[in-house]
Design a protein around this motif. Structure first.
Motif, PDB file in Angstrom:
ATOM      1  N   LEU A 222      16.629  -8.629 -37.409  1.00 33.02           N
ATOM      2  CA  LEU A 222      17.476  -8.331 -36.257  1.00 33.02           C
ATOM      3  C   LEU A 222      16.853  -7.184 -35.471  1.00 33.02           C
ATOM      4  O   LEU A 222      16.406  -6.192 -36.046  1.00 33.02           O
ATOM      5  N   ALA A 223      16.810  -7.359 -34.156  1.00 28.09           N
ATOM      6  CA  ALA A 223      16.146  -6.357 -33.310  1.00 28.09           C
ATOM      7  C   ALA A 223      16.812  -4.994 -33.450  1.00 28.09           C
ATOM      8  O   ALA A 223      16.160  -3.960 -33.360  1.00 28.09           O
TER       9      ALA A 223
ATOM     10  N   SER B 280      23.755  -7.037 -31.121  1.00 30.73           N
ATOM     11  CA  SER B 280      23.569  -6.982 -32.571  1.00 30.73           C
ATOM     12  C   SER B 280      23.166  -8.328 -33.154  1.00 30.73           C
ATOM     13  O   SER B 280      22.705  -8.385 -34.290  1.00 30.73           O
ATOM     14  N   ASN B 281      23.328  -9.429 -32.394  1.00 33.47           N
ATOM     15  CA  ASN B 281      22.960 -10.727 -32.963  1.00 33.47           C
ATOM     16  C   ASN B 281      21.612 -11.225 -32.437  1.00 33.47           C
ATOM     17  O   ASN B 281      21.255 -12.370 -32.661  1.00 33.47           O
ATOM     18  N   TRP B 282      20.868 -10.391 -31.732  1.00 31.14           N
ATOM     19  CA  TRP B 282      19.554 -10.809 -31.244  1.00 31.14           C
ATOM     20  C   TRP B 282      18.502 -10.604 -32.340  1.00 31.14           C
ATOM     21  O   TRP B 282      18.425  -9.537 -32.936  1.00 31.14           O
TER      22      TRP B 282
ATOM     23  N   GLU C 158      23.358  -1.927 -28.404  1.00 35.23           N
ATOM     24  CA  GLU C 158      22.785  -0.635 -28.766  1.00 35.23           C
ATOM     25  C   GLU C 158      21.396  -0.510 -28.154  1.00 35.23           C
ATOM     26  O   GLU C 158      20.720  -1.514 -27.939  1.00 35.23           O
ATOM     27  N   GLU C 159      21.014   0.724 -27.895  1.00 34.49           N
ATOM     28  CA  GLU C 159      19.684   0.982 -27.356  1.00 34.49           C
ATOM     29  C   GLU C 159      18.742   1.207 -28.534  1.00 34.49           C
ATOM     30  O   GLU C 159      19.019   2.051 -29.391  1.00 34.49           O
TER      31      GLU C 159
ATOM     32  N   HIS D 198      10.016 -12.445 -27.377  1.00 34.93           N
ATOM     33  CA  HIS D 198       9.655 -13.635 -26.619  1.00 34.93           C
ATOM     34  C   HIS D 198      10.376 -13.682 -25.279  1.00 34.93           C
ATOM     35  O   HIS D 198       9.756 -13.931 -24.237  1.00 34.93           O
ATOM     36  N   ASP D 199      11.687 -13.455 -25.280  1.00 35.74           N
ATOM     37  CA  ASP D 199      12.475 -13.678 -24.071  1.00 35.74           C
ATOM     38  C   ASP D 199      12.726 -12.401 -23.278  1.00 35.74           C
ATOM     39  O   ASP D 199      12.793 -12.443 -22.053  1.00 35.74           O
ATOM     40  N   GLU D 200      12.899 -11.269 -23.952  1.00 42.83           N
ATOM     41  CA  GLU D 200      13.202 -10.033 -23.231  1.00 42.83           C
ATOM     42  C   GLU D 200      11.920  -9.326 -22.795  1.00 42.83           C
ATOM     43  O   GLU D 200      11.815  -8.841 -21.687  1.00 42.83           O
TER      44      GLU D 200
END
Lengths: 167, 116
Positions: free
Chosen positions: A73-74, A29-31, A12-13, A38-40
Protein backbone atom coordinates in the motif's frame (compact mmCIF):
# COMPACT_ATOMS: atom_id res chain seq x y z
CA UNK A 1 -20.63 -14.44 -0.49
CA UNK A 2 -19.44 -12.65 2.63
CA UNK A 3 -20.52 -9.04 2.77
CA UNK A 4 -17.57 -6.71 2.33
CA UNK A 5 -16.50 -4.96 5.48
CA UNK A 6 -16.65 -1.21 5.12
CA UNK A 7 -13.34 0.33 6.03
CA UNK A 8 -13.29 4.11 5.77
CA UNK A 9 -10.88 5.46 3.14
CA UNK A 10 -8.52 8.07 4.50
CA UNK A 11 -6.18 10.38 2.63
CA UNK A 12 -2.64 11.09 3.68
CA UNK A 13 0.43 12.85 2.37
CA UNK A 14 3.38 10.51 1.88
CA UNK A 15 6.84 11.22 0.52
CA UNK A 16 9.24 8.69 -0.90
CA UNK A 17 12.24 8.66 -3.18
CA UNK A 18 11.73 7.16 -6.64
CA UNK A 19 14.83 6.72 -8.83
CA UNK A 20 16.66 9.37 -6.85
CA UNK A 21 13.90 12.00 -7.03
CA UNK A 22 11.80 12.89 -4.00
CA UNK A 23 8.04 12.66 -4.55
CA UNK A 24 5.30 13.97 -2.31
CA UNK A 25 1.95 12.42 -3.14
CA UNK A 26 -1.48 12.65 -1.57
CA UNK A 27 -2.62 9.02 -1.48
CA UNK A 28 -5.77 7.25 -0.41
CA UNK A 29 -5.41 4.39 2.01
CA UNK A 30 -6.56 1.81 -0.55
CA UNK A 31 -4.11 2.78 -3.31
CA UNK A 32 -1.35 0.29 -4.05
CA UNK A 33 2.19 1.41 -4.74
CA UNK A 34 1.78 0.05 -8.27
CA UNK A 35 -1.21 2.33 -8.87
CA UNK A 36 0.63 5.40 -7.56
CA UNK A 37 3.76 4.71 -9.65
CA UNK A 38 1.89 3.79 -12.82
CA UNK A 39 -1.13 6.10 -12.79
CA UNK A 40 -0.23 9.00 -10.48
CA UNK A 41 3.50 9.41 -11.25
CA UNK A 42 3.25 8.14 -14.86
CA UNK A 43 6.07 5.58 -14.51
CA UNK A 44 4.30 3.11 -16.79
CA UNK A 45 7.14 0.57 -16.84
CA UNK A 46 5.76 -0.86 -13.60
CA UNK A 47 3.00 -3.05 -15.02
CA UNK A 48 -0.18 -4.27 -13.40
CA UNK A 49 -0.94 -7.81 -14.40
CA UNK A 50 -2.45 -10.19 -11.83
CA UNK A 51 -2.79 -7.59 -9.07
CA UNK A 52 -2.64 -10.37 -6.47
CA UNK A 53 1.08 -10.98 -5.99
CA UNK A 54 1.43 -13.99 -8.26
CA UNK A 55 3.21 -12.81 -11.41
CA UNK A 56 5.99 -10.35 -10.52
CA UNK A 57 5.29 -7.94 -13.41
CA UNK A 58 4.97 -5.04 -10.95
CA UNK A 59 8.30 -5.65 -9.16
CA UNK A 60 10.20 -2.63 -7.86
CA UNK A 61 13.27 -2.42 -5.64
CA UNK A 62 12.54 -0.99 -2.21
CA UNK A 63 15.53 -0.50 0.06
CA UNK A 64 17.56 -3.07 -1.89
CA UNK A 65 14.90 -5.78 -1.93
CA UNK A 66 12.68 -6.67 -4.88
CA UNK A 67 9.06 -6.29 -3.79
CA UNK A 68 5.70 -6.61 -5.52
CA UNK A 69 4.30 -3.10 -5.78
CA UNK A 70 0.74 -4.40 -6.21
CA UNK A 71 0.99 -5.93 -2.73
CA UNK A 72 2.33 -2.80 -1.05
CA UNK A 73 0.00 0.00 0.00
CA UNK A 74 1.37 3.39 -1.01
CA UNK A 75 0.39 4.84 2.35
CA UNK A 76 2.87 2.48 4.05
CA UNK A 77 5.78 3.52 1.81
CA UNK A 78 6.42 6.85 3.54
CA UNK A 79 10.16 7.56 3.67
CA UNK A 80 11.15 4.56 1.55
CA UNK A 81 13.65 4.49 -1.30
CA UNK A 82 12.20 2.95 -4.45
CA UNK A 83 13.89 2.06 -7.72
CA UNK A 84 11.81 1.22 -10.80
CA UNK A 85 12.67 0.03 -14.30
CA UNK A 86 12.92 3.67 -15.41
CA UNK A 87 15.78 4.18 -12.93
CA UNK A 88 17.57 1.07 -14.15
CA UNK A 89 17.23 2.28 -17.75
CA UNK A 90 18.47 5.73 -16.77
CA UNK A 91 21.57 4.17 -15.21
CA UNK A 92 22.21 2.27 -18.49
CA UNK A 93 22.52 -1.00 -16.62
CA UNK A 94 24.16 -3.86 -18.61
CA UNK A 95 21.01 -5.91 -17.96
CA UNK A 96 19.10 -3.87 -20.56
CA UNK A 97 21.72 -4.58 -23.22
CA UNK A 98 21.79 -8.27 -22.32
CA UNK A 99 17.98 -8.50 -22.38
CA UNK A 100 17.75 -6.94 -25.85
CA UNK A 101 20.59 -9.00 -27.28
CA UNK A 102 19.18 -12.27 -25.91
CA UNK A 103 15.63 -11.50 -27.12
CA UNK A 104 14.18 -12.18 -23.68
CA UNK A 105 10.71 -11.02 -24.64
CA UNK A 106 7.83 -11.77 -26.94
CA UNK A 107 4.89 -9.65 -25.86
CA UNK A 108 7.20 -7.91 -23.39
CA UNK A 109 4.63 -7.16 -20.70
CA UNK A 110 6.44 -9.12 -17.96
CA UNK A 111 9.95 -8.07 -19.03
CA UNK A 112 10.40 -4.94 -16.85
CA UNK A 113 9.51 -7.03 -13.79
CA UNK A 114 12.18 -9.57 -14.71
CA UNK A 115 14.79 -6.84 -15.23
CA UNK A 116 14.01 -5.27 -11.84
CA UNK A 117 14.22 -8.62 -10.05
CA UNK A 118 17.49 -9.46 -11.82
CA UNK A 119 18.92 -6.04 -10.93
CA UNK A 120 18.17 -6.67 -7.25
CA UNK A 121 19.94 -10.02 -7.55
CA UNK A 122 23.04 -8.54 -9.20
CA UNK A 123 23.21 -5.78 -6.57
CA UNK A 124 23.46 -8.43 -3.87
CA UNK A 125 25.37 -11.09 -5.76
CA UNK A 126 27.44 -9.75 -8.68
CA UNK A 127 28.47 -13.21 -9.91
CA UNK A 128 25.51 -15.55 -9.49
CA UNK A 129 25.44 -19.14 -10.67
CA UNK A 130 22.79 -20.42 -13.06
CA UNK A 131 20.90 -21.99 -10.15
CA UNK A 132 20.96 -18.73 -8.20
CA UNK A 133 19.56 -16.81 -11.18
CA UNK A 134 16.76 -19.33 -11.60
CA UNK A 135 15.99 -19.13 -7.90
CA UNK A 136 15.93 -15.32 -7.93
CA UNK A 137 13.56 -15.18 -10.91
CA UNK A 138 11.18 -17.81 -9.52
CA UNK A 139 8.57 -15.19 -8.61
CA UNK A 140 8.25 -13.81 -12.14
CA UNK A 141 5.84 -15.43 -14.58
CA UNK A 142 6.07 -15.18 -18.38
CA UNK A 143 3.19 -16.62 -20.39
CA UNK A 144 5.20 -16.43 -23.62
CA UNK A 145 7.68 -18.88 -22.05
CA UNK A 146 10.92 -16.94 -22.42
CA UNK A 147 12.48 -18.39 -19.26
CA UNK A 148 15.66 -19.97 -20.77
CA UNK A 149 16.69 -16.63 -22.30
CA UNK A 150 16.40 -14.79 -18.99
CA UNK A 151 19.04 -17.00 -17.35
CA UNK A 152 21.43 -16.48 -20.27
CA UNK A 153 20.87 -12.71 -20.26
CA UNK A 154 21.37 -12.29 -16.50
CA UNK A 155 24.57 -14.35 -16.61
CA UNK A 156 25.83 -12.27 -19.56
CA UNK A 157 25.00 -9.04 -17.75
CA UNK A 158 26.79 -10.28 -14.62
CA UNK A 159 29.79 -11.06 -16.81
CA UNK A 160 29.72 -7.55 -18.28
CA UNK A 161 29.45 -6.03 -14.81
CA UNK A 162 32.49 -8.04 -13.71
CA UNK A 163 34.47 -6.60 -16.59
CA UNK A 164 33.56 -3.14 -15.40
CA UNK A 165 31.30 -2.13 -18.28
CA UNK A 166 29.00 0.15 -16.32
CA UNK A 167 28.10 3.79 -15.99
CA UNK B 1 34.38 7.44 -15.64
CA UNK B 2 35.63 9.47 -18.58
CA UNK B 3 33.32 11.26 -21.01
CA UNK B 4 34.71 9.00 -23.74
CA UNK B 5 33.49 5.89 -21.93
CA UNK B 6 30.10 7.48 -21.26
CA UNK B 7 29.60 8.35 -24.92
CA UNK B 8 30.64 4.81 -25.85
CA UNK B 9 27.95 3.32 -23.60
CA UNK B 10 25.43 5.85 -24.93
CA UNK B 11 26.27 4.72 -28.46
CA UNK B 12 25.89 1.09 -27.42
CA UNK B 13 22.43 1.87 -26.02
CA UNK B 14 21.41 3.78 -29.14
CA UNK B 15 22.42 0.78 -31.23
CA UNK B 16 20.11 -1.44 -29.17
CA UNK B 17 17.12 0.42 -30.62
CA UNK B 18 17.96 -0.85 -34.10
CA UNK B 19 17.72 -4.43 -35.30
CA UNK B 20 21.00 -4.04 -37.19
CA UNK B 21 24.36 -4.69 -35.61
CA UNK B 22 27.15 -2.20 -36.32
CA UNK B 23 28.88 -3.53 -39.42
CA UNK B 24 32.47 -2.76 -38.46
CA UNK B 25 32.30 -5.46 -35.78
CA UNK B 26 32.19 -8.08 -38.51
CA UNK B 27 34.92 -9.03 -40.93
CA UNK B 28 33.61 -12.22 -42.46
CA UNK B 29 30.48 -13.27 -44.29
CA UNK B 30 28.22 -15.57 -42.32
CA UNK B 31 25.25 -15.87 -40.03
CA UNK B 32 24.41 -13.17 -37.57
CA UNK B 33 21.39 -12.85 -35.39
CA UNK B 34 18.86 -10.10 -35.87
CA UNK B 35 17.80 -8.11 -32.86
CA UNK B 36 14.16 -7.60 -32.04
CA UNK B 37 13.29 -4.15 -33.31
CA UNK B 38 11.01 -3.59 -30.28
CA UNK B 39 13.41 -5.23 -27.82
CA UNK B 40 14.76 -2.01 -26.33
CA UNK B 41 11.31 -0.52 -25.66
CA UNK B 42 10.06 -3.73 -24.09
CA UNK B 43 13.13 -4.34 -21.91
CA UNK B 44 13.08 -0.78 -20.57
CA UNK B 45 9.35 -0.65 -19.90
CA UNK B 46 8.96 2.23 -22.36
CA UNK B 47 6.64 0.23 -24.63
CA UNK B 48 3.07 1.54 -24.42
CA UNK B 49 0.38 -1.04 -23.70
CA UNK B 50 -3.33 -0.27 -23.58
CA UNK B 51 -3.15 0.06 -19.81
CA UNK B 52 -0.47 2.76 -20.11
CA UNK B 53 -2.51 5.06 -22.35
CA UNK B 54 -3.92 8.13 -20.68
CA UNK B 55 -6.10 10.44 -22.77
CA UNK B 56 -7.60 13.77 -21.74
CA UNK B 57 -11.15 13.29 -20.51
CA UNK B 58 -10.73 9.52 -20.41
CA UNK B 59 -13.56 7.64 -18.68
CA UNK B 60 -12.99 4.54 -16.55
CA UNK B 61 -15.17 1.48 -16.44
CA UNK B 62 -15.93 -1.09 -13.77
CA UNK B 63 -17.70 -4.41 -14.19
CA UNK B 64 -20.10 -5.78 -11.63
CA UNK B 65 -20.09 -9.53 -12.21
CA UNK B 66 -22.25 -12.21 -10.67
CA UNK B 67 -20.80 -14.14 -7.75
CA UNK B 68 -22.75 -17.20 -8.98
CA UNK B 69 -22.06 -19.14 -12.20
CA UNK B 70 -25.02 -19.74 -14.57
CA UNK B 71 -27.39 -17.69 -12.43
CA UNK B 72 -30.51 -15.96 -13.59
CA UNK B 73 -30.71 -12.24 -12.84
CA UNK B 74 -34.03 -11.63 -11.09
CA UNK B 75 -33.44 -8.00 -10.21
CA UNK B 76 -30.65 -5.47 -10.41
CA UNK B 77 -30.65 -2.19 -8.52
CA UNK B 78 -28.16 0.29 -9.96
CA UNK B 79 -29.66 3.45 -8.43
CA UNK B 80 -26.86 3.81 -5.87
CA UNK B 81 -24.17 3.55 -8.56
CA UNK B 82 -25.97 6.12 -10.72
CA UNK B 83 -26.17 8.50 -7.76
CA UNK B 84 -22.40 8.42 -7.12
CA UNK B 85 -20.60 11.66 -7.97
CA UNK B 86 -18.78 11.58 -11.32
CA UNK B 87 -20.64 8.57 -12.72
CA UNK B 88 -21.43 9.26 -16.39
CA UNK B 89 -23.32 6.12 -17.34
CA UNK B 90 -24.43 2.75 -16.03
CA UNK B 91 -24.84 0.04 -18.65
CA UNK B 92 -27.24 -2.72 -17.67
CA UNK B 93 -27.79 -6.13 -19.19
CA UNK B 94 -31.40 -5.10 -19.94
CA UNK B 95 -30.44 -1.74 -21.47
CA UNK B 96 -32.92 -1.17 -24.35
CA UNK B 97 -30.14 0.53 -26.36
CA UNK B 98 -28.00 -2.62 -26.22
CA UNK B 99 -30.33 -5.26 -27.66
CA UNK B 100 -29.28 -8.76 -28.63
CA UNK B 101 -27.53 -8.67 -31.98
CA UNK B 102 -26.35 -5.07 -31.58
CA UNK B 103 -23.40 -4.17 -33.79
CA UNK B 104 -20.67 -2.87 -31.51
CA UNK B 105 -18.10 -2.67 -34.28
CA UNK B 106 -16.58 -6.13 -33.79
CA UNK B 107 -16.04 -8.85 -36.37
CA UNK B 108 -19.54 -10.25 -36.27
CA UNK B 109 -22.83 -9.80 -34.46
CA UNK B 110 -24.43 -12.37 -32.24
CA UNK B 111 -27.99 -13.12 -31.15
CA UNK B 112 -26.80 -13.28 -27.55
CA UNK B 113 -27.32 -10.25 -25.31
CA UNK B 114 -24.40 -7.81 -25.39
CA UNK B 115 -24.11 -7.83 -21.60
CA UNK B 116 -25.19 -11.35 -20.67
Amino acid sequence: MEPEKKVPVVEEEVSFSVNGGLYQVRVQSNWTLQYVLHDELGLTGTKEFCNEGACGACAVIMDGRPILSCMALAIECDGQTIETIEGITGAKHPLIEAYVNHSCMQCGYCTPGFVVTAKALLDKNPSPTEEEVKEALVGNLCRCGTYPQHVKAVLAAANNLQRGQRV
Amino acid sequence: MSSNEISKIQELFDNLKSDKYPLDEYQSVGKRGVRRIDGYEKATGAAKYTMDVQLPGMLHLRFLTSPYPHAEIKSLDTSKAEALPGVRAVLRYDDPELPAGADLGGHETSDLPVLP
